[in-house]
Design an enzyme around this catalytic site. Structure first.
Site, PDB file in Angstrom:
ATOM      1  N   MET A 200      23.112  -4.885  14.102  1.00 42.63           N
ATOM      2  CA  MET A 200      23.077  -6.295  13.707  1.00 42.63           C
ATOM      3  C   MET A 200      21.645  -6.689  13.331  1.00 42.63           C
ATOM      4  O   MET A 200      21.301  -7.871  13.329  1.00 42.63           O
ATOM      5  CB  MET A 200      23.607  -7.180  14.832  1.00 42.63           C
ATOM      6  CG  MET A 200      25.069  -6.884  15.158  1.00 42.63           C
ATOM      7  SD  MET A 200      25.951  -8.259  15.912  1.00 42.63           S
ATOM      8  CE  MET A 200      24.959  -8.540  17.361  1.00 42.63           C
TER       9      MET A 200
ATOM     10  N   VAL B  50      16.842   3.422  25.229  1.00 43.23           N
ATOM     11  CA  VAL B  50      15.382   3.503  25.100  1.00 43.23           C
ATOM     12  C   VAL B  50      14.808   2.335  25.904  1.00 43.23           C
ATOM     13  O   VAL B  50      15.268   1.198  25.773  1.00 43.23           O
ATOM     14  CB  VAL B  50      14.952   3.423  23.624  1.00 43.23           C
ATOM     15  CG1 VAL B  50      13.429   3.503  23.503  1.00 43.23           C
ATOM     16  CG2 VAL B  50      15.595   4.558  22.822  1.00 43.23           C
TER      17      VAL B  50
ATOM     18  N   GLN C  75      30.920  -1.086  25.058  1.00 45.86           N
ATOM     19  CA  GLN C  75      31.224  -1.111  23.618  1.00 45.86           C
ATOM     20  C   GLN C  75      31.543   0.301  23.117  1.00 45.86           C
ATOM     21  O   GLN C  75      32.490   0.517  22.354  1.00 45.86           O
ATOM     22  CB  GLN C  75      30.018  -1.686  22.868  1.00 45.86           C
ATOM     23  CG  GLN C  75      30.028  -1.438  21.372  1.00 45.86           C
ATOM     24  CD  GLN C  75      28.903  -2.174  20.661  1.00 45.86           C
ATOM     25  OE1 GLN C  75      28.979  -3.359  20.472  1.00 45.86           O
ATOM     26  NE2 GLN C  75      27.858  -1.466  20.251  1.00 45.86           N
TER      27      GLN C  75
ATOM     28  N   HIS D 254      16.889   1.169  18.096  1.00 41.83           N
ATOM     29  CA  HIS D 254      17.638   1.407  16.849  1.00 41.83           C
ATOM     30  C   HIS D 254      17.015   2.574  16.071  1.00 41.83           C
ATOM     31  O   HIS D 254      17.731   3.398  15.494  1.00 41.83           O
ATOM     32  CB  HIS D 254      17.576   0.174  15.940  1.00 41.83           C
ATOM     33  CG  HIS D 254      18.263  -1.042  16.487  1.00 41.83           C
ATOM     34  ND1 HIS D 254      17.573  -2.161  16.891  1.00 41.83           N
ATOM     35  CD2 HIS D 254      19.571  -1.309  16.673  1.00 41.83           C
ATOM     36  CE1 HIS D 254      18.443  -3.073  17.307  1.00 41.83           C
ATOM     37  NE2 HIS D 254      19.648  -2.588  17.189  1.00 41.83           N
TER      38      HIS D 254
END
Ligand code: PAF
Length: 283
Positions: A29, A179, A152, A36
Site C-alpha cells: 500500500m 524487519v 493476513q 518492503h
C-alpha cells in the site's frame, strides 16, 4: 522501471516481461520502508522480474480507520523501487480497481476470525478481495508478503488453497521475516504517525513480548504471562491493548497452552496509533 496505472497497460507490460522470465509480485500500500524493500530484494532472488503494486485499498479500512490519513508518497516510493531494480510498478487508482458497479467480495472464514479480524470487521475480506484481484491482474509465478501481518498471510494462503489458485512456483505465497528497527520495533508504515516520545516508548512492545515468550518457554501458565505482558505495555506508555494472545501459527486457533507451534500476537495502541507484532514461541 515502467509504471502503469491502467489494466490495459498492465496486461501489455506483464506479457512483455513474461517473454524473458518469471514474475514475482510484491503487493503493497506504499509508504515503503526497509521491510518492503527487503521483500523486493527477496523477490529478486526468486524470480527474473519483480512487479510491485501500490494501492491503498479502501475495502480493507473500516469506517473509523485511517484511510484518508494513510501516507501516500508515490514519487518517493517509485524512486525506492527503481533503486531496487523493480521492473514494473502497478499503481492503479480506486476507479480502475473497483469500477462503477463493482459488487464482488471474497471472504475467508476460520483464519480470519479473532485477532485483527475481530478488531477490524471486514478487514480481511478487503485484503482477500484485493489480493485475488492483484493475482488475476498480474498472474505472477509467486507473491511475497511480510510476516508482520502474519494473520493476513494465513488468510491469503487459505484463499489460495480453497480457490485452487495456480501460482506456478512451489513456494508461491512466500512469507518474509519481519524487519525490525535496532530497538526491536517491527517496521511499519504506521510508525510514521508516532511522536518521538511514543516512538521511543513503542520499543516496550517487542521487549515485553520477548519477556513473555521467555516465561512461556520456562513453563509458566499462559493467562498470567499474557496479563503481565499487557501490564508492561500499559506501564510503558501504551494507551490500550486490543489483544495479546497465544495462537497456533498455521490455523490461528486460540491456544490455552504452548503446543510447539505457537505464536504470540499483540495489537496495542500508543498515541492514537495501532501497532501489531507477532513472534514465534521458540528459544
Ligand atoms: O499488507 C498490505 O500492505 C496490504 O494488506 C496488501 C497485502 C497490499 C493488500 O492491500
Amino acid at each position: 522501471m515502467q509504471t502503469v496505472t491502467t489494466l490495459k497497460d498492465l496486461r501489455q507490460a506483464v506479457d512483455d516481461l513474461r517473454l524473458t522470465g518469471s514474475l514475482a509480485l510484491v503487493p503493497t500500500m506504499g509508504a515503503l520502508h526497509e521491510g518492503h524493500l527487503t521483500l523486493m530484494r527477496e523477490a529478486a532472488q526468486k524470480a527474473r522480474h519483480v512487479v510491485a503494486s501500490i494501492f491503498v485499498n479502501p475495502r480493507q479500512f473500516g469506517p473509523n480507520e485511517d484511510l484518508d490519513a494513510y501516507p501516500r508518497q508515490l514519487a518517493e516510493d517509485s524512486a525506492k523501487l527503481e533503486a531496487e531494480g523493480v521492473a514494473l510498478l502497478w499503481a492503479p487508482g480506486v476507479a480502475e480497481m473497483y469500477p462503477q458497479g463493482y459488487a464482488t467480495n471474497v471472504s475467508v472464514s476460520g483464519v480470519s476470525a479473532g485477532l485483527c479480524g475481530a478488531d477490524r470487521p471486514g478487514h480481511f475480506d478487503g485484503v482477500a478481495t484485493v489480493v485475488l484481484k492483484l493475482f488475476n491482474q498480474v498472474r505472477p509465478d509467486m507473491a511475497l508478503f511480510g510476516e508482520k501481518d502474519w494473520q493476513q498471510l494465513a488468510v491469503i494462503r487459505r484463499m489460495a488453497r480453497d480457490l485452487d489458485l495456480t501460482l506456478p512456483h512451489v513456494d508461491a505465497i512466500h512469507g518474509v521475516a519481519i524487519v525490525r528497527d535496532p530497538d526491536g520495533l517491527a517496521m511499519s508504515s504506521r510508525n510514521a504517525y508516532l511522536s518521538p516520545q511514543d516512538r521511543a516508548n513503542a520499543a516496550v512492545l517487542p521487549r515485553a513480548m520477548d519477556a513473555a515468550i521467555a516465561d512461556l518457554l520456562a513453563g509458566e501458565p499462559v493467562a498470567p504471562v499474557l496479563a503481565a505482558l499487557e501490564e508492561a505495555l500499559l506501564a510503558g506508555g501504551f494507551a490500550s491493548v486490543d489483544y495479546a494472545e497465544l495462537r497456533d501459527a498455521d490455523s490461528i486457533a486460540l491456544l490455552p497452552e504452548d503446543n510447539g507451534n505457537a505464536r504470540l500476537f499483540v495489537a496495542a495502541r500508543i498515541g492514537g496509533t495501532r501497532l501489531i507484532d507477532n513472534k514465534a514461541v521458540s528459544a
